[in-house]
Design an enzyme around this catalytic site. Structure first.
Site, PDB file in Angstrom:
ATOM      1  N   GLU A  13      25.056  45.503  35.322  1.00 40.18           N
ATOM      2  CA  GLU A  13      23.432  44.974  35.403  1.00 40.18           C
ATOM      3  C   GLU A  13      22.832  45.668  36.455  1.00 40.18           C
ATOM      4  O   GLU A  13      21.840  44.984  37.281  1.00 40.18           O
ATOM      5  CB  GLU A  13      23.503  43.488  35.470  1.00 40.18           C
ATOM      6  CG  GLU A  13      24.166  42.488  34.572  1.00 40.18           C
ATOM      7  CD  GLU A  13      23.503  42.596  33.138  1.00 40.18           C
ATOM      8  OE1 GLU A  13      22.500  43.164  32.875  1.00 40.18           O
ATOM      9  OE2 GLU A  13      24.100  41.640  32.490  1.00 40.18           O
ATOM     10  N   GLN A  56      43.495  34.828  49.284  1.00 39.42           N
ATOM     11  CA  GLN A  56      44.237  35.031  50.584  1.00 39.42           C
ATOM     12  C   GLN A  56      44.873  33.701  51.015  1.00 39.42           C
ATOM     13  O   GLN A  56      45.837  33.379  51.864  1.00 39.42           O
ATOM     14  CB  GLN A  56      43.146  35.649  51.742  1.00 39.42           C
ATOM     15  CG  GLN A  56      43.998  36.029  52.921  1.00 39.42           C
ATOM     16  CD  GLN A  56      44.877  37.057  52.894  1.00 39.42           C
ATOM     17  OE1 GLN A  56      44.718  37.900  51.888  1.00 39.42           O
ATOM     18  NE2 GLN A  56      45.855  37.453  53.821  1.00 39.42           N
TER      19      GLN A  56
END
Length: 378
Positions: free
Chosen positions: A361, A334
């Protein structure tokens, strides 16, 4: 490097140098062309990064979980996707080293530690992701072999790797019916789906792994029958630290990119770095990065020491670090404005590559379940 020993600072420097010279210059090309950088990873293995926490007698480096976290964080600043695959490979070698017998260790570990051969971890299936204990891939015993049928989904390295650590059902329903087999590429009946097209993690191929009457020797089973789910979960505790460490590296690199951009870019007649709002955001990013790093390193120490709270601390660290580091990378993008959305700027790749860390995971929703269960059981 605050709080690290001189030896750990040296590991970190070696890994950072390798990331800067051997990985970062190629990161965008590997992503764009979906190149699996085998030779670069073999160079990393020459530095001891192919079996970081594997015992030295089979070619491993014999380092601690904290050392491993430091190394993966440093390497990830050069290419997060490639480092993440290396972390999965390391987890597979550790499983064979830890749960295999001497014959299995000596057969598989040396060529995996040197990355002459590569490994893939096969747990997730099309119908069982978070609910891993419901997996359906079956292994029926026939004399001194198992006949394997089923399929695995989203397998990192699938099709390009040589060794597959496979969780399969040898008994009844639930976790106690699961065993762990090691398969080699070229086994009759072992095949692969199409290469998946992904948002990030493009320097490692992802495919379905398919078993059709695959005959595997009983001698390729890790541990006892029914021990597979326990092996898988112990592997994932370390995997969660490793993937969180990869997120730290991406966030660290993104903070530096944002810092540089704020200094160079001018708007309204002065550098963006003079804008107090952006100064505050940068300060928050750095603070969240350091907090996440401390959580990950604390969990790594707990795992290394075999503490009772290690599993929950690994889950907390994975949850916190992957969420916070994604937010840091997103904020860095951003700050780059429109430039951040261009593929010429590395910040967008770090953001794309670590988005999946909140999913794999064990999803971060599952991490919350593990932590809540631990708290409510007292």
């Amino acid at each position: 490097s605050a709080g690290l020993t001189e030896e750990q600072k040296e590991f970190q420097k070696v890994a950072l140098d390798f990331a800067t010279k051997e990985m970062a210059p190629h990161m965008a090309e590997w992503d764009e062309k979906e190149i699996f950088p085998v030779e670069t990873m073999r160079k990393a293995a020459q530095l001891g990064f192919g079996g970081i926490y594997v015992k030295p007698d089979v070619g491993g480096s014999g380092l601690s979980r904290l050392d491993t976290s430091i190394i993966f964080e440093a390497l990830s600043t050069g290419c997060t996707s490639t480092t993440a695959y290396m972390s999965i490979h390391n987890m597979c070698v550790w499983m064979i080293d830890t749960f295999g017998n001497e014959e299995q260790r000596r057969k598989f570990c040396p060529s995996l530690c040197s990355m002459e051969k590569f490994a893939s971890y096969c747990l997730t299936e099309p119908g069982s992701g978070s609910d891993a204990a419901s997996l359906l891939t079956s292994a029926q015993r026939k004399g001194d072999t198992y006949v394997l049928n089923g399929s695995k989904a989203f397998i990192s390295g699938g099709g390009d790797t040589d060794v597959y650590v496979v969780m399969c059902r040898t008994g009844g329903p639930g976790p106690k019916g699961i065993s762990c087999l090691v398969l080699e590429k070229g086994t009759p009946g072992l095949s692969f789906g199409k290469k998946e097209r992904k948002v990030g993690w493009n320097s490692q191929p992802t495919r379905a792994v398919i078993f059709e009457d695959c005959v595997v020797p009983v001698g390729n089973r890790l541990g006892a029958e029914g021990q597979g789910f326990s092996i898988a979960m112990k592997g994932l505790n370390g995997g969660r630290i490793n993937i969180a460490s990869c997120s730290l590296g991406a966030a660290h690199a993104s903070v530096l990119l944002a810092q540089e951009h704020l200094t160079v870019r001018k708007q309204f007649g002065e550098p963006l770095a003079n804008n107090q709002y952006l100064q505050f955001r940068l300060a928050e990013m750095a603070t969240r990065l350091v907090a996440a790093r401390l959580m990950v390193r604390n969990a790594a120490r707990a795992l290394q020491e075999g503490r009772e709270d290690a599993a929950v601390l690994c889950s907390m660290a994975k949850l916190f670090a992957t969420d916070e580091c994604f937010a840091i990378c997103n904020q860095a993008l951003q700050m780059h404005g429109g430039y951040g959305y261009l593929k010429d700027y590395a910040v967008q790749q770090f953001m794309r590559d670590i988005r999946v860390h909140q999913i794999l995971e064990g999803t971060n929703e599952v991490m919350r379940m593990i932590v809540a269960r631990n708290l409510l059981q007292g």
